[in-house]
Design an enzyme around this catalytic site. Structure first.
Site, PDB file in Angstrom:
ATOM      1  N   HIS A  72      -4.188   3.428  -3.321  1.00 29.26           N
ATOM      2  CA  HIS A  72      -4.309   2.807  -2.001  1.00 29.26           C
ATOM      3  C   HIS A  72      -3.479   1.529  -1.826  1.00 29.26           C
ATOM      4  CE1 HIS A  72      -6.119   0.739   1.453  1.00 29.26           C
ATOM      5  NE2 HIS A  72      -6.219  -0.306   0.650  1.00 29.26           N
ATOM      6  N   HIS A 130     -28.522 -15.391  25.556  1.00 31.08           N
ATOM      7  CA  HIS A 130     -27.438 -15.231  26.516  1.00 31.08           C
ATOM      8  C   HIS A 130     -26.688 -16.536  26.793  1.00 31.08           C
ATOM      9  CE1 HIS A 130     -29.228 -11.373  27.025  1.00 31.08           C
ATOM     10  NE2 HIS A 130     -28.563 -11.061  28.132  1.00 31.08           N
ATOM     11  N   GLU A 185     -17.742  -4.238  24.757  1.00 31.52           N
ATOM     12  CA  GLU A 185     -16.958  -5.466  24.911  1.00 31.52           C
ATOM     13  C   GLU A 185     -15.678  -5.439  24.070  1.00 31.52           C
ATOM     14  OE1 GLU A 185     -20.230  -5.370  24.196  1.00 31.52           O
ATOM     15  OE2 GLU A 185     -21.119  -6.050  26.087  1.00 31.52           O
ATOM     16  N   HIS A 193       0.822  -1.208   0.000  1.00 31.67           N
ATOM     17  CA  HIS A 193       0.000   0.000   0.000  1.00 31.67           C
ATOM     18  C   HIS A 193       0.862   1.267   0.000  1.00 31.67           C
ATOM     19  CE1 HIS A 193      -2.327  -3.319   1.681  1.00 31.67           C
ATOM     20  NE2 HIS A 193      -3.419  -2.690   1.286  1.00 31.67           N
TER      21      HIS A 193
HETATM   22  C1  LIG Z   1     -11.671  -4.589   9.693  1.00 31.86           C
HETATM   23  C2  LIG Z   1     -11.115  -4.416   8.317  1.00 31.86           C
HETATM   24  N1  LIG Z   1     -11.947  -4.437   7.261  1.00 31.86           N
HETATM   25  C3  LIG Z   1     -11.467  -4.340   6.018  1.00 31.86           C
HETATM   26  C4  LIG Z   1     -10.125  -4.200   5.781  1.00 31.86           C
HETATM   27  C5  LIG Z   1      -9.583  -4.128   4.366  1.00 31.86           C
HETATM   28  N2  LIG Z   1      -9.128  -2.756   4.109  1.00 31.86           N
HETATM   29  C6  LIG Z   1      -7.832  -2.414   4.183  1.00 31.86           C
HETATM   30  S1  LIG Z   1      -7.613  -0.754   4.001  1.00 31.86           S
HETATM   31  C7  LIG Z   1      -9.261  -0.496   3.783  1.00 31.86           C
HETATM   32  C8  LIG Z   1      -9.834   0.874   3.640  1.00 31.86           C
HETATM   33  C9  LIG Z   1      -8.936   1.849   3.076  1.00 31.86           C
HETATM   34  O1  LIG Z   1      -9.375   3.151   3.360  1.00 31.86           O
HETATM   35  P1  LIG Z   1      -8.634   4.029   4.428  1.00 31.86           P
HETATM   36  O2  LIG Z   1      -8.749   3.390   5.757  1.00 31.86           O
HETATM   37  O3  LIG Z   1      -9.153   5.386   4.300  1.00 31.86           O
HETATM   38  O4  LIG Z   1      -7.115   3.938   4.022  1.00 31.86           O
HETATM   39  P2  LIG Z   1      -6.425   4.696   2.797  1.00 31.86           P
HETATM   40  O5  LIG Z   1      -6.906   4.053   1.531  1.00 31.86           O
HETATM   41  O6  LIG Z   1      -6.825   6.104   2.898  1.00 31.86           O
HETATM   42  O7  LIG Z   1      -4.983   4.451   3.029  1.00 31.86           O
HETATM   43  C10 LIG Z   1      -9.957  -1.694   3.843  1.00 31.86           C
HETATM   44  C11 LIG Z   1     -11.414  -1.814   3.652  1.00 31.86           C
HETATM   45  C12 LIG Z   1      -9.291  -4.175   6.927  1.00 31.86           C
HETATM   46  N3  LIG Z   1      -7.983  -4.052   6.819  1.00 31.86           N
HETATM   47  N4  LIG Z   1      -9.813  -4.257   8.168  1.00 31.86           N
END
Ligand SMILES: Cc1ncc(C[n+]2csc(CCOP(=O)(O)OP(=O)(O)O)c2C)c(N)n1
Ligand SMILES: [Mg+2]
Length: 661
Positions: free
Chosen positions: A258, A469, A407, A28
């Site tokens: 990204h 529960h 939690e 990334h």
């Molecule tokens: C709980 C979770 N869901 C999905 C992902 C997969 N995932 C990685 S980054 C991302 C989103 C990217 O958007 P952002 O957080 O704004 O990061 P940016 O692209 O700006 O670096 C997702 C959905 C993850 N890492 N964790």
């Protein structure tokens, strides 16, 4: 020494991130490129650390909550001179055995504070770091005085757990917690506007935070905002407006930046735009040297700290070190032994949640670093010991935490408390709600964090609250999680033993599954040894060669004991094996397992939960007496009858198999 321009220093991060991702053919680049200015301001002007000693207890913590941006962290570790983070490690980004895995792992890479990657986890964990810092400062004074900085992304703030984390930090007034939000308006699917329209600054303010907007590429504005945040009496969030993939000619500001390599052409274009005229992984000497100097900036603060630390009285110093190193007090074993003797001398028919309270009363006397809490079920979880003082907003002398109905926030905060060092967190809720805590429990297990989960109301035995529960699949689910130790003790003595084992496990979490209902003591003679240590042990031997072995855990052990008596009366030689930890039993060396499991031709397991996992002990042809579906709302005794989890059912199964043989 000539000053090196901020933008050159930031571009070194950008270039290394681009090159690392390019070489790995995955990763990334967008976040490191976008957040490089923010990180550079933080590291060069604010972050208190000494690259020569990444474990210095009073370092500021830096948590990269958006773990996908790992190359940002790895580049910073390399640039500032962390010994393990060599250039070769950056070249081996995402490769087997490198120190640079896809997402940061604290147990694997020096300088990484916590494991991140599942969005939301880092920010929720950071609350525990910041809380631990304040609690430890309340005990040790000025040798504990540092900030917790978090770099988080849109995804972190969209995740539900962010609500719990923000609410806790705001309520407790964790003023030394500072979020730098990489406000780039982009996530994987495209612009954030596809799925989100939250006003994050307003949201943080509503949670009691100090929150501002800044231009995330304006180093002066970023520095001013961090300074202001440091002086705030509340936690702070700085929304840094950035461009994802900053510098990339066609991809900057788009989701294309990204999560994939830029490709040769785009990468060359980015380096050109950034005026970075160097080959892959090349950082000119003056820029590298400037960064290395940043890594040494904290050395004098570190030396001052060391002087203050050395001036502490001997006992205070050694206690700090012991706690920081997760070494348990020597008095702990004796305390448990004394308790066990007392419980044998004065047997008590109580629920194991109550037995857990008895163990806690004994433990808190000798383990000052215990931090106990509950997600708003204190009276049901039996977690509050006599004289416990609660942590209050801005007041951190207490050691009892009301986590609220949060939690996952609780579990993640406990990860942070343990990782910070100085404390052993133990937190509670109803066992069914491990579902709500599970993503953070998984981080405890994966990241080898010693957290203790006190999960009461562990089966249909909770009765009237009904199937919503009543856990049925949760034991199997938790047992399936690698490095999560699950104990389900049968009475007061086993509970004390399981607590001891939980406290002694310092490389991962433990879950204690505890009953709501009262249980008859099954341990009637004292043993100095901890009989639960192998996961299972023979509780009652057969008269002569066993025809039947009955295995049971927790509340069903008394059923097994009653069945054994009836079978023995019928002349069927039967033994009972108590199994407080099925997976620990299955981890024993083969010979040991064989000895405990035995070779009786008829094997029966009794547990008020699903069968999943028990075949490893009783075989496919073994008899399982337990649950096949969800429970029901009624008094516990009636439910045990309804679902056929009774001594009579065990006797009938054993007898019919015995007669058929
Ligand atoms: C709980 C979770 N869901 C999905 C992902 C997969 N995932 C990685 S980054 C991302 C989103 C990217 O958007 P952002 O957080 O704004 O990061 P940016 O692209 O700006 O670096 C997702 C959905 C993850 N890492 N964790
Ligand atoms: Mg984003």
């Amino acid at each position: 020494m000539a000053q090196v321009d901020h933008s050159k220093m930031a571009n070194a991060i950008r270039a290394l991130a681009m090159d690392g991702v390019e070489k790995a053919k995955s990763g990334h680049p967008g976040l490191p490129m976008g957040a490089a200015d923010v990180a550079t301001v933080l590291f060069t002007q604010f972050l208190k650390f000494d690259a020569a000693d990444p474990k210095w207890p009073d370092r500021d913590r830096f948590i990269l909550s958006a773990g996908h941006g790992s190359m940002l962290l790895y580049a910073l570790l390399y640039l500032t001179g962390n010994k393990e983070m060599t250039l070769d490690q950056l070249k081996n980004f995402r490769q087997l055995h490198s120190k640079t895995p896809g997402h940061p792992e604290n147990f694997h890479t020096s300088g990484v504070e916590t494991t991140t990657g599942p969005l939301g986890q880092g920010i929720a964990t950071s609350v525990g770091f910041a809380l631990a810092e304040r609690m430890l400062a309340a005990e040790y004074g000025d040798i504990v005085d540092h900030y917790t900085y978090v770099l988080c992304s849109d995804g972190d703030l969209m995740e539900g757990v962010s609500h719990e984390a923000l609410a806790m930090a705001g309520h407790l007034k964790l003023s030394k917690l500072i979020f730098l939000y990489d406000d780039n308006g982009i996530s994987i699917d495209g612009p954030l506007s596809l799925a989100d329209s939250v006003d994050q600054v307003a949201r943080f303010k509503a949670h009691g935070w100090n929150a501002v907007h800044v231009d995330g590429h304006d180093q002066v504005a970023i520095a001013a905002a961090i300074k202001q945040a440091q002086a705030s009496d509340r936690p702070s969030m700085i929304a840094c407006k950035t461009k994802i993939g900053f510098g990339a000619p066609t991809r900057a500001g788009t989701s294309k930046a990204h999560g994939e390599p830029l490709g040769a052409e785009e990468l060359a274009g980015a380096k050109k735009a950034l005026d970075w005229n160097y080959g892959p992984f090349e950082v000119p000497d003056d820029i590298l040297q400037a960064w290395r100097n940043v890594g040494k900036q904290g050395a004098s603060a570190h030396a001052d700290w060391q002087k203050r630390f050395d001036a502490l009285p001997d006992d205070k110093r050694s206690e700090f070190t012991r706690r920081n190193d997760h070494v348990r007090p020597t008095a702990m074993a004796d305390a448990i032994l004394t308790l066990k003797k007392k419980l044998i001398a004065e047997p008590q028919t109580v629920a194991t949640r109550k037995a857990s309270e008895l163990a806690l009363e004994a433990l808190v006397q000798v383990v000052p670093e215990m931090v106990i809490g509950s997600a708003d079920l204190t009276p049901s979880n039996n977690t509050r010991t006599k004289g416990a003082i609660e942590v209050k907003p801005g007041e951190f002398k207490g050691r009892y935490i009301h986590y609220g109905i949060r939690e996952m926030g609780m579990a993640a905060a406990m990860n942070g408390i343990a990782l910070h060092g100085g404390f052993i967190p133990a937190g509670a809720t109803f066992m069914c709600f491990t579902d709500y805590a599970r993503p953070a429990m998984r981080i405890s297990a994966l990241a080898q964090i010693p957290v203790i989960y006190i999960m009461t109301h562990d089966s249909i035995g909770l009765g009237e609250d009904g199937p919503t529960h009543q856990p049925v699949e949760h034991l199997a689910a938790m047992r399936a999680m690698p490095n999560m130790r699950v104990f389900r003790p049968a009475d007061t003595v086993e509970t004390a033993e399981c607590w001891q084992l939980a406290m002694e496990k310092t490389n991962g979490p433990t879950m204690l599954a505890l009953s709501r209902q009262n249980l008859t003591p099954v341990r009637t003679t004292h043993h100095d040894d901890n009989l639960c240590a192998d996961g299972g042990y023979e509780l009652i031997a057969a008269k002569g060669k066993a025809a039947v072995s009955i295995f049971a855990s927790g509340s069903e052990v008394e059923i097994a004991v009653a069945a054994q008596k009836q079978l023995a009366d019928k002349g069927i030689a039967t033994r009972v094996v108590s199994v407080p930890s099925l997976e620990l039993l299955l981890e024993q060396p083969e010979e040991r397992q064989k000895a405990i499991i035995g070779d009786a031709p008829i094997k029966i397991a009794v547990e008020a939960a699903v069968r999943f996992g028990w075949d490893a002990v009783i075989g496919h042809d073994g008899t399982f007496i337990g649950m096949k579906g969800f429970g029901s709302s009624a008094p516990a005794k009636e439910l045990y009858k309804l679902f056929g989890i009774t001594a009579e059912a065990v006797v009938e199964a054993a007898t019919s198999k015995h007669n058929a043989a």
